[in-house]
Design an enzyme around this catalytic site. Structure first.
Site, PDB file in Angstrom:
ATOM      1  N   SER A 108      -9.104  40.251 -39.787  1.00  0.00           N
ATOM      2  CA  SER A 108      -8.975  41.619 -40.031  1.00  0.00           C
ATOM      3  C   SER A 108      -7.861  42.392 -39.068  1.00  0.00           C
ATOM      4  O   SER A 108      -7.629  41.621 -37.843  1.00  0.00           O
ATOM      5  CB  SER A 108     -10.287  42.343 -39.662  1.00  0.00           C
ATOM      6  N   SER A 109      -7.421  43.572 -39.315  1.00  0.00           N
ATOM      7  CA  SER A 109      -6.377  44.230 -38.470  1.00  0.00           C
ATOM      8  C   SER A 109      -7.249  44.678 -37.287  1.00  0.00           C
ATOM      9  O   SER A 109      -6.556  45.249 -36.484  1.00  0.00           O
ATOM     10  CB  SER A 109      -5.756  45.323 -39.167  1.00  0.00           C
ATOM     11  N   CYS A 110      -8.618  44.573 -37.211  1.00  0.00           N
ATOM     12  CA  CYS A 110      -9.021  45.231 -35.996  1.00  0.00           C
ATOM     13  C   CYS A 110      -8.898  44.285 -34.529  1.00  0.00           C
ATOM     14  O   CYS A 110      -9.190  44.663 -33.720  1.00  0.00           O
ATOM     15  CB  CYS A 110     -10.697  45.577 -36.021  1.00  0.00           C
ATOM     16  N   TYR A 137     -16.845  42.152 -33.500  1.00  0.00           N
ATOM     17  CA  TYR A 137     -16.252  41.473 -34.545  1.00  0.00           C
ATOM     18  C   TYR A 137     -14.614  40.748 -34.142  1.00  0.00           C
ATOM     19  O   TYR A 137     -14.308  39.769 -34.588  1.00  0.00           O
ATOM     20  CB  TYR A 137     -16.322  42.328 -35.679  1.00  0.00           C
ATOM     21  N   LYS A 141     -13.102  37.220 -34.438  1.00  0.00           N
ATOM     22  CA  LYS A 141     -11.820  36.841 -35.185  1.00  0.00           C
ATOM     23  C   LYS A 141     -10.445  36.317 -34.266  1.00  0.00           C
ATOM     24  O   LYS A 141      -9.805  35.421 -34.844  1.00  0.00           O
ATOM     25  CB  LYS A 141     -11.312  38.175 -36.006  1.00  0.00           C
ATOM     26  N   HIS A 180     -17.525  50.175 -45.303  1.00  0.00           N
ATOM     27  CA  HIS A 180     -16.609  50.878 -45.018  1.00  0.00           C
ATOM     28  C   HIS A 180     -16.412  52.091 -45.640  1.00  0.00           C
ATOM     29  O   HIS A 180     -16.908  52.462 -46.695  1.00  0.00           O
ATOM     30  CB  HIS A 180     -15.204  50.070 -45.035  1.00  0.00           C
TER      31      HIS A 180
HETATM   32  P1  GDP Z   1     -12.752  51.068 -39.391  1.00  0.00           P
HETATM   33  O1  GDP Z   1     -11.436  51.080 -40.107  1.00  0.00           O
HETATM   34  O2  GDP Z   1     -13.204  50.071 -38.781  1.00  0.00           O
HETATM   35  O3  GDP Z   1     -12.789  52.503 -38.391  1.00  0.00           O
HETATM   36  O4  GDP Z   1     -14.034  51.231 -40.506  1.00  0.00           O
HETATM   37  P2  GDP Z   1     -14.583  52.430 -41.508  1.00  0.00           P
HETATM   38  O5  GDP Z   1     -14.004  52.064 -42.749  1.00  0.00           O
HETATM   39  O6  GDP Z   1     -15.916  52.181 -41.583  1.00  0.00           O
HETATM   40  O7  GDP Z   1     -14.259  53.837 -41.224  1.00  0.00           O
HETATM   41  C1  GDP Z   1     -12.723  54.136 -41.143  1.00  0.00           C
HETATM   42  C2  GDP Z   1     -12.650  55.949 -40.934  1.00  0.00           C
HETATM   43  O8  GDP Z   1     -13.317  56.470 -41.791  1.00  0.00           O
HETATM   44  C3  GDP Z   1     -13.496  56.100 -39.577  1.00  0.00           C
HETATM   45  O9  GDP Z   1     -12.831  57.355 -39.084  1.00  0.00           O
HETATM   46  C4  GDP Z   1     -14.739  56.669 -40.041  1.00  0.00           C
HETATM   47  O10 GDP Z   1     -15.396  57.628 -39.340  1.00  0.00           O
HETATM   48  C5  GDP Z   1     -14.272  57.472 -41.617  1.00  0.00           C
HETATM   49  N1  GDP Z   1     -15.363  57.847 -42.601  1.00  0.00           N
HETATM   50  C6  GDP Z   1     -15.458  59.023 -43.123  1.00  0.00           C
HETATM   51  N2  GDP Z   1     -16.536  59.047 -43.848  1.00  0.00           N
HETATM   52  C7  GDP Z   1     -17.201  57.766 -43.963  1.00  0.00           C
HETATM   53  C8  GDP Z   1     -18.243  57.145 -44.401  1.00  0.00           C
HETATM   54  O11 GDP Z   1     -18.885  57.768 -45.167  1.00  0.00           O
HETATM   55  N3  GDP Z   1     -18.613  55.870 -44.266  1.00  0.00           N
HETATM   56  C9  GDP Z   1     -17.558  54.993 -43.254  1.00  0.00           C
HETATM   57  N4  GDP Z   1     -18.059  53.892 -42.977  1.00  0.00           N
HETATM   58  N5  GDP Z   1     -16.548  55.585 -42.781  1.00  0.00           N
HETATM   59  C10 GDP Z   1     -16.257  57.004 -42.775  1.00  0.00           C
END
Ligand code: GDP
Length: 323
Positions: A108-110, A137, A141, A180
């Site tokens: 993953s890109s993280c 995580y 990875k 996500h």
């Molecule tokens: P990340 O890419 O590892 O940070 O994982 P996420 O996909 O969970 O979150 C991406 C971004 O979307 C972060 O800035 C979250 O705060 C934002 N976000 C906004 N609304 C939501 C939500 O309902 N769920 C999640 N998971 N992220 C959200």
């Protein structure tokens, strides 16, 4: 890969594994083996060895992982590091012991540092401090990438790694606590629309964080296509001899969470308001992959964001939330 090659897709019930199976079947591969979690627990070393001994797969797509969104990653770091490390150690080591011809490890890109220069090139791996919300995580990875590389160095195994950007599509996790952002917002706007249609007033959908973080999104069918492309066309020799530890897979374009929310709102047809909850974490400010290496090798994504979200929303309505 020959069409009758024995191919093990680890994690075939997940979003990526199931997309790889669909893509292999549609290309005429006939000898795909899979095991559900109940049939084979990949965290148990001797069970994994017994499986490889009995089945002797020739090719392995290692798409099995414990995954989750920003909240799940920061709440359960011990589970994320333990389960992912176990799964990949067992599968990679068994692939070595039982002479798998080629293995593709999915990350993953993280894995990149929190304040990585953008877009993130493969060579920026291990050049800085990781984002805290998904460090556990990411550490597992990174260990998987290095394991593939070292098995190549020491034993000549054709094991290599690909790192996708944020993925979405059919079979994603739509649970609001652990998902996500893409599936979470699809569900939130869908539920908001249903309330709106019942003539409830002042319906608001809450988007976590400030809406300013930038993310890149790739439809999982494109990811599956890229995995088969890499499995077929790119060798460990090519990668490691050019000092490349893995290949990025993405679209090369990013979007702010606020703009993404607006886009999903329109696709779903929600007419209420959006509000932001800055009490929830933003995570890393920007996450965009440099995909020039893979595009230079001849692969590019085909599904644009609008079409991909529409496709995913249709799947959600049919499979998760039938009206
Ligand atoms: P990340 O890419 O590892 O940070 O994982 P996420 O996909 O969970 O979150 C991406 C971004 O979307 C972060 O800035 C979250 O705060 C934002 N976000 C906004 N609304 C939501 C939500 O309902 N769920 C999640 N998971 N992220 C959200």
């Amino acid at each position: 890969m020959n069409k009758d090659a024995k191919i093990f897709v680890a994690g075939h019930r997940g979003m990526v594994g199931s997309a790889i199976v669909r893509a292999l079947i549609s290309r005429g591969y006939e000898n795909i083996i899979t095991r559900s979690h109940l049939q084979l627990d990949l965290t148990r070393q001797s069970d994994v060895e017994d499986f490889f001994y009995a089945e002797k797969p020739e090719y392995v797509f290692l798409a099995a992982a414990t995954v989750g969104g920003i909240l799940a990653n920061s709440t359960y770091p011990a589970d994320f590091i333990y389960q992912n490390s176990q799964i990949q150690n067992n599968v990679i080591y068994s692939a070595h012991q039982f002479n798998v011809k080629k293995l593709l490890f999915l990350g993953s890109s993280c894995i990149y540092p929190r304040n990585c220069p953008q877009p993130m090139k493969e060579e920026y791996l291990l050049t800085g401090t990781l984002e805290k919300t998904n460090e556990a995580y990411a550490v597992s990875k990174i260990s998987g990438i290095k394991m593939c590389q070292y098995f190549y160095f020491q034993y000549g195994d054709d094991f290599l790694s690909v790192m996708p950007t944020n993925l979405y599509g059919p079979n994603d996790n739509f649970d609001l606590e652990t998902s996500h952002v893409m599936p979470a917002l699809i569900r939130k706007f869908h539920e908001g629309r249903k309330q709106w249609e019942k003539k409830q007033k002042d319906i608001t959908v809450t988007v976590w964080g400030t809406g300013t973080p930038l993310r890149e999104f790739l439809h999982v069918n494109d990811m599956a296509d890229a995995c088969i492309f890499v499995m077929d066309k790119i060798s460990s020799d090519y990668l490691y001899k050019n000092d490349v530890t893995h290949l990025n897979i993405g679209t090369g374009k990013d979007i702010s969470i606020a703009d993404l929310a607006e886009m999903i709102k329109n696709i779903v047809g929600f007419e209420g308001k959006i509000c932001f909850d800055p009490g929830k974490p933003d995570g890393t400010p920007k996450k965009l992959l440099d995909v020039s290496r893979l595009t230079g090798l001849g692969w590019r994504c085909k599904i644009d964001l609008q079409e991909g979200i529409e496709n995913t929303y249709r799947w959600f309505c049919k499979n998760i939330e039938p009206k």
